[in-house]
Design a protein around this motif. Structure first.
Motif, mmCIF file in Angstrom:
data_model
loop_
_atom_site.group_PDB
_atom_site.id
_atom_site.type_symbol
_atom_site.label_atom_id
_atom_site.label_comp_id
_atom_site.label_asym_id
_atom_site.label_seq_id
_atom_site.Cartn_x
_atom_site.Cartn_y
_atom_site.Cartn_z
ATOM 1 N N GLN A 10 0.831 -1.212 0.000
ATOM 2 C CA GLN A 10 0.000 0.000 0.000
ATOM 3 C C GLN A 10 0.859 1.253 0.000
ATOM 4 O OE1 GLN A 10 -3.826 0.613 2.362
ATOM 5 N NE2 GLN A 10 -2.397 1.803 3.593
ATOM 6 N N ASN A 11 1.907 1.255 0.814
ATOM 7 C CA ASN A 11 2.810 2.415 0.873
ATOM 8 C C ASN A 11 3.497 2.645 -0.472
ATOM 9 O OD1 ASN A 11 2.133 2.792 3.553
ATOM 10 N ND2 ASN A 11 3.920 1.714 4.347
ATOM 11 N N LYS A 12 3.881 1.545 -1.129
ATOM 12 C CA LYS A 12 4.519 1.670 -2.439
ATOM 13 C C LYS A 12 3.537 2.233 -3.468
ATOM 14 C CE LYS A 12 8.076 -1.929 -2.107
ATOM 15 N NZ LYS A 12 8.554 -3.232 -2.635
ATOM 16 N N PHE A 13 2.291 1.770 -3.398
ATOM 17 C CA PHE A 13 1.264 2.231 -4.330
ATOM 18 C C PHE A 13 0.998 3.720 -4.140
ATOM 19 C CE2 PHE A 13 -3.250 2.880 -5.484
ATOM 20 C CZ PHE A 13 -3.195 2.494 -6.811
ATOM 21 N N ILE A 14 0.873 4.140 -2.883
ATOM 22 C CA ILE A 14 0.647 5.559 -2.595
ATOM 23 C C ILE A 14 1.851 6.380 -3.032
ATOM 24 C CG2 ILE A 14 0.328 7.256 -0.742
ATOM 25 C CD1 ILE A 14 -1.232 5.060 0.778
ATOM 26 N N GLY A 15 3.050 5.865 -2.746
ATOM 27 C CA GLY A 15 4.268 6.570 -3.140
ATOM 28 C C GLY A 15 4.377 6.733 -4.643
ATOM 29 N N LYS A 16 4.035 5.669 -5.384
ATOM 30 C CA LYS A 16 4.084 5.724 -6.844
ATOM 31 C C LYS A 16 3.058 6.730 -7.376
ATOM 32 C CE LYS A 16 4.852 1.931 -8.951
ATOM 33 N NZ LYS A 16 4.743 0.556 -9.501
ATOM 34 N N THR A 17 1.867 6.716 -6.792
ATOM 35 C CA THR A 17 0.820 7.656 -7.209
ATOM 36 C C THR A 17 1.266 9.097 -7.005
ATOM 37 O OG1 THR A 17 -0.931 6.073 -6.677
ATOM 38 C CG2 THR A 17 -1.555 8.385 -6.798
ATOM 39 N N LEU A 18 1.820 9.383 -5.832
ATOM 40 C CA LEU A 18 2.278 10.743 -5.530
ATOM 41 C C LEU A 18 3.458 11.138 -6.400
ATOM 42 C CD1 LEU A 18 1.941 10.760 -1.632
ATOM 43 C CD2 LEU A 18 0.411 11.798 -3.307
ATOM 44 N N LEU A 19 4.300 10.158 -6.745
ATOM 45 C CA LEU A 19 5.434 10.437 -7.636
ATOM 46 C C LEU A 19 4.934 10.839 -9.020
ATOM 47 C CD1 LEU A 19 8.451 10.433 -8.349
ATOM 48 C CD2 LEU A 19 8.234 7.977 -8.870
ATOM 49 N N TYR A 20 3.979 10.092 -9.552
ATOM 50 C CA TYR A 20 3.405 10.437 -10.858
ATOM 51 C C TYR A 20 2.773 11.823 -10.815
ATOM 52 C CZ TYR A 20 3.847 5.529 -12.343
ATOM 53 O OH TYR A 20 4.319 4.284 -12.689
ATOM 54 N N MET A 21 2.028 12.101 -9.755
ATOM 55 C CA MET A 21 1.386 13.406 -9.612
ATOM 56 C C MET A 21 2.427 14.520 -9.590
ATOM 57 S SD MET A 21 -0.746 15.034 -6.422
ATOM 58 C CE MET A 21 0.815 15.442 -5.620
ATOM 59 N N THR A 22 3.491 14.314 -8.812
ATOM 60 C CA THR A 22 4.554 15.321 -8.700
ATOM 61 C C THR A 22 5.238 15.553 -10.038
ATOM 62 O OG1 THR A 22 4.926 14.675 -6.395
ATOM 63 C CG2 THR A 22 6.667 15.942 -7.473
ATOM 64 N N MET A 23 5.475 14.489 -10.782
ATOM 65 C CA MET A 23 6.084 14.633 -12.115
ATOM 66 C C MET A 23 5.200 15.480 -13.022
ATOM 67 S SD MET A 23 7.494 10.726 -12.641
ATOM 68 C CE MET A 23 8.081 10.988 -14.307
ATOM 69 N N GLY A 24 3.893 15.238 -12.955
ATOM 70 C CA GLY A 24 2.965 16.024 -13.752
ATOM 71 C C GLY A 24 2.979 17.497 -13.361
ATOM 72 N N LEU A 25 2.997 17.762 -12.056
ATOM 73 C CA LEU A 25 3.018 19.146 -11.573
ATOM 74 C C LEU A 25 4.289 19.872 -11.989
ATOM 75 C CD1 LEU A 25 1.655 18.637 -7.942
ATOM 76 C CD2 LEU A 25 0.509 19.880 -9.777
ATOM 77 N N ILE A 26 5.420 19.206 -11.846
ATOM 78 C CA ILE A 26 6.701 19.814 -12.227
ATOM 79 C C ILE A 26 6.710 20.141 -13.720
ATOM 80 C CG2 ILE A 26 9.175 19.375 -12.502
ATOM 81 C CD1 ILE A 26 9.040 17.766 -9.879
ATOM 82 N N LEU A 27 6.239 19.203 -14.525
ATOM 83 C CA LEU A 27 6.187 19.430 -15.968
ATOM 84 C C LEU A 27 5.279 20.607 -16.305
ATOM 85 C CD1 LEU A 27 7.169 18.373 -18.672
ATOM 86 C CD2 LEU A 27 5.271 16.751 -18.683
ATOM 87 N N TYR A 178 -11.471 12.533 -0.297
ATOM 88 C CA TYR A 178 -12.190 11.417 -0.922
ATOM 89 C C TYR A 178 -11.256 10.604 -1.823
ATOM 90 C CZ TYR A 178 -15.266 9.204 -4.390
ATOM 91 O OH TYR A 178 -15.868 8.319 -5.253
ATOM 92 N N ASP A 179 -10.469 11.296 -2.655
ATOM 93 C CA ASP A 179 -9.576 10.601 -3.588
ATOM 94 C C ASP A 179 -8.453 9.867 -2.865
ATOM 95 O OD1 ASP A 179 -10.946 11.282 -5.892
ATOM 96 O OD2 ASP A 179 -9.865 13.163 -6.168
ATOM 97 N N MET A 180 -7.957 10.430 -1.762
ATOM 98 C CA MET A 180 -6.918 9.746 -0.995
ATOM 99 C C MET A 180 -7.470 8.488 -0.334
ATOM 100 S SD MET A 180 -3.945 11.053 -1.357
ATOM 101 C CE MET A 180 -3.070 10.234 -0.021
ATOM 102 N N GLN A 181 -8.692 8.564 0.173
ATOM 103 C CA GLN A 181 -9.309 7.361 0.736
ATOM 104 C C GLN A 181 -9.555 6.331 -0.366
ATOM 105 O OE1 GLN A 181 -13.575 7.044 2.191
ATOM 106 N NE2 GLN A 181 -12.519 7.012 4.170
#
Length: 228
Positions: A10-27, A178-181
């Motif tokens: 679960q931690n890896k899944f959340i970490g991967k999700t946040l990583l993808y989100m961060t990459m999108g924001l930086i771009l 809601y989305d985090m849950q």
């Protein structure tokens, strides 16, 4: 032992999700800033207003495509489309950056990130099912969009404009929780699926969180931002 394995997953899944989100924001912010300092683009933007609306339509189309067709796409295609969406968002976002001072943008993004973090922590830690609240927030968002369009067509009313921004900010804070849950629920049901399927879910979740944070930031910027 199995519980620990699930928690690690679960931690890896959340970490991967946040990583993808961060990459999108930086771009998005890289593209926005690069365009803002490009004089030719600024002239093009102001003399070709229809191009801005075309970019918005493309954004909506990409979100719809990723959301509806992710299951039938490859992970690579889904991720490329997500990055493409981030680039197009950078184009539309540049118009906002041109209107506000850089110091104001940085400060308000920091506040928006804190609000996003607090809302996300509520979604991750609460025992209450937020699905009903999430659906209500989505319906409220549709209402706010309709009111915004009416306000724009009839001539912007300052009081209504501020009300829309306050309500919009609250809606996206609720949607963040809601989305985090929902990420936890998605992981629970995708835990035993293949890594490919799990990556697809992570991209979808990242897109939702990206939209939440960006919209919190935009509504805050409209309320507190200092114009150039």
């Amino acid at each position: 032992m199995e519980g620990n394995s699930f928690q690690v997953s679960q931690n890896k899944f959340i970490g991967k999700t946040l990583l993808y989100m961060t990459m999108g924001l930086i771009l998005t912010f890289i593209v926005s800033y690069a365009l803002c300092i490009n004089e030719d683009f600024i002239i093009f933007l102001y003399y070709n207003q229809y191009s801005f609306f075309v970019a918005i339509i493309v954004e909506i189309g990409l979100v719809s495509l990723i959301t509806r067709k992710m299951e039938s796409m490859s992970v690579k295609t889904g991720f490329i489309l997500f990055l493409l969406y981030s680039v197009i968002s950078g184009v539309t976002f540049s118009a906002i950056l041109l209107a506000y001072s850089l110091e104001s943008i940085i400060f308000i993004f920091f506040i928006a990130a804190l609000m996003f973090l607090c809302s996300g922590m509520i979604g991750m830690t609460t025992k209450r099912d937020l699905s009903t609240l999430g659906r209500f927030a989505i319906m409220s968002l549709v209402g706010i969009i309709i009111v915004s369009i009416i306000n724009m067509l009839l001539g912007s009313n300052d009081g209504l404009f501020n009300f829309i921004n306050y309500v919009g900010m609250i809606i996206f804070c609720v949607l963040t929780a809601y989305d985090m849950q929902k990420i936890k629920i998605i992981h629970k049901y995708s835990y035993e699926l293949s890594p490919v399927e799990v990556n697809k879910f992570a991209i979808l979740a990242a897109l939702n969180l990206y939209l939440d944070l960006i919209n919190i930031f935009i509504y805050l910027l409209r309320l507190l931002g200092r114009k150039r």
